[in-house]
Write a protein that holds these residues in place. Sequence first.
Motif, PDB file in Angstrom:
ATOM      1  N   MET A 133      23.088  52.847  63.563  1.00 56.17           N
ATOM      2  CA  MET A 133      24.362  52.405  64.175  1.00 56.17           C
ATOM      3  C   MET A 133      25.838  52.190  62.653  1.00 56.17           C
ATOM      4  SD  MET A 133      24.559  51.083  67.591  1.00 56.17           S
ATOM      5  CE  MET A 133      23.794  49.196  67.527  1.00 56.17           C
ATOM      6  N   ASP A 134      25.475  53.025  61.712  1.00 58.03           N
ATOM      7  CA  ASP A 134      26.384  52.190  60.619  1.00 58.03           C
ATOM      8  C   ASP A 134      27.527  52.461  60.092  1.00 58.03           C
ATOM      9  OD1 ASP A 134      24.874  50.561  58.268  1.00 58.03           O
ATOM     10  OD2 ASP A 134      23.884  52.286  56.894  1.00 58.03           O
ATOM     11  N   GLY A 135      28.370  51.606  59.658  1.00 58.07           N
ATOM     12  CA  GLY A 135      28.745  51.433  58.903  1.00 58.07           C
ATOM     13  C   GLY A 135      30.362  50.608  59.667  1.00 58.07           C
ATOM     14  N   ASN A 136      29.772  50.025  60.258  1.00 56.95           N
ATOM     15  CA  ASN A 136      30.866  49.055  61.033  1.00 56.95           C
ATOM     16  C   ASN A 136      31.655  48.670  59.744  1.00 56.95           C
ATOM     17  OD1 ASN A 136      29.671  49.745  63.191  1.00 56.95           O
ATOM     18  ND2 ASN A 136      29.009  47.297  63.617  1.00 56.95           N
ATOM     19  N   GLY A 137      31.245  47.891  58.981  1.00 61.16           N
ATOM     20  CA  GLY A 137      31.950  46.896  57.471  1.00 61.16           C
ATOM     21  C   GLY A 137      33.049  47.819  57.097  1.00 61.16           C
ATOM     22  N   ARG A 138      32.166  48.984  56.524  1.00 59.78           N
ATOM     23  CA  ARG A 138      33.324  49.751  55.976  1.00 59.78           C
ATOM     24  C   ARG A 138      34.495  50.594  56.362  1.00 59.78           C
ATOM     25  NH1 ARG A 138      27.655  53.840  53.923  1.00 59.78           N
ATOM     26  NH2 ARG A 138      27.058  51.636  55.429  1.00 59.78           N
ATOM     27  N   ARG A 166      34.878  42.669  58.219  1.00 56.84           N
ATOM     28  CA  ARG A 166      34.497  43.162  58.424  1.00 56.84           C
ATOM     29  C   ARG A 166      33.962  43.378  60.082  1.00 56.84           C
ATOM     30  NH1 ARG A 166      30.486  44.951  55.119  1.00 56.84           N
ATOM     31  NH2 ARG A 166      28.464  44.472  56.809  1.00 56.84           N
ATOM     32  N   HIS A 177      32.375  45.081  63.693  1.00 61.33           N
ATOM     33  CA  HIS A 177      31.561  45.437  64.289  1.00 61.33           C
ATOM     34  C   HIS A 177      31.997  45.007  66.234  1.00 61.33           C
ATOM     35  CE1 HIS A 177      28.862  44.549  61.573  1.00 61.33           C
ATOM     36  NE2 HIS A 177      28.733  43.103  60.377  1.00 61.33           N
ATOM     37  N   ALA A 208      20.653  47.386  66.746  1.00 60.09           N
ATOM     38  CA  ALA A 208      21.250  46.611  66.413  1.00 60.09           C
ATOM     39  C   ALA A 208      21.895  45.244  64.786  1.00 60.09           C
ATOM     40  CB  ALA A 208      22.017  45.562  67.193  1.00 60.09           C
ATOM     41  N   ASN A 259      19.114  41.463  58.152  1.00 57.64           N
ATOM     42  CA  ASN A 259      20.341  41.029  58.367  1.00 57.64           C
ATOM     43  C   ASN A 259      19.989  39.909  58.710  1.00 57.64           C
ATOM     44  OD1 ASN A 259      20.872  44.482  60.010  1.00 57.64           O
ATOM     45  ND2 ASN A 259      20.889  44.544  57.778  1.00 57.64           N
ATOM     46  N   ARG A 310      22.900  38.367  55.512  1.00 60.53           N
ATOM     47  CA  ARG A 310      24.065  37.954  55.411  1.00 60.53           C
ATOM     48  C   ARG A 310      24.865  37.132  55.098  1.00 60.53           C
ATOM     49  NH1 ARG A 310      26.152  43.998  57.943  1.00 60.53           N
ATOM     50  NH2 ARG A 310      24.300  45.003  57.210  1.00 60.53           N
TER      51      ARG A 310
END
Length: 259
Positions: free
Chosen positions: A37-42, A51, A55, A81, A86, A89
């Motif tokens: 599940m990638d791309g929440n920040g973008r 950001r 999420h 997840a 991670n 961060r």
Amino acid sequence: MQRDEEKLGRYFVNPPDDISLASVDLDHLPRHISLIMDGNGRWATSRGLDRSEGHVAGVKALRETITASVRLGIDVLTAYAFSTENWRRPQHEVDLLMHLFATTLVRELPLFERENVRLVFLGDLEALPRQTKEVFEEGLNETAAHTGMTLGLAVNYGSRAEMVRAARTLAAKVSDGTMSIDDIDADAFSDELYTTGLPDPELLIRTSGEMRLSNYLLWQLAYTEFYVTDTYWPDFGRWDLLRAISSFQSRDRRFGGVK
Ligand code: IPE
Ligand code: IPE
Ligand code: MG
């Protein structure tokens, strides 16, 4: 897995132009679908949001994918997840994610109850904040007897750490005499991974366009079909899931052989 055809039809109404329930063969669905599940920040920054908003929106997308998978009758859904990397961060983002995991799980327990979903975790939960770990353990206990879809959440998961752990466990069994070196084979190794008892994923979906595994299920994905979409995770929904399954069903899986 049992499927309620009526509920299924109602869940997939008003299809977009390019995909519908009729586009997939319901008798040949992948047993295990896994998600990066990638791309929440973008997703968030492209909207001028923090950001963290990405999420929060990502949780909704996961909820939809869980429900869609239950409706389709998928046996196992796993989702990445939080990786062992991670932790690098910013602290406030890590804190927010850990808090979000805990509050979301508490809120979604009735969904798992209603849909008969069994929860498992992939990863080292010991390193998680106490509150998050306790909520996860509660979720494990409360859903352990459920017989519907298995939902595996990979939290503090890293494939290399998982394999090192498996190697150590096998080595310890050999050194204390409960196992011989000759008993170490692919099945014995698989049994020591967090995914023990689960079939390998047949379909891996990664959102937001990145063409890499980011230390995810390196062993289990040996013959998995990959589907990468540019869609950011928070925008991923039931029709994207069908698009991925439809793509999967068009593949020629040879497993090293010839047809
Ligand atoms: C995935 O989205 C969620 C987690 C890794 C927890 P990202 O936060 O990686 O979003 P991008 O890749 O920065 O857009
Ligand atoms: C992979 O996404 C981990 C999760 C989705 C939880 P990342 O955003 O951490 O991956 P990289 O850093 O782009 O490889
Ligand atoms: Mg990312």
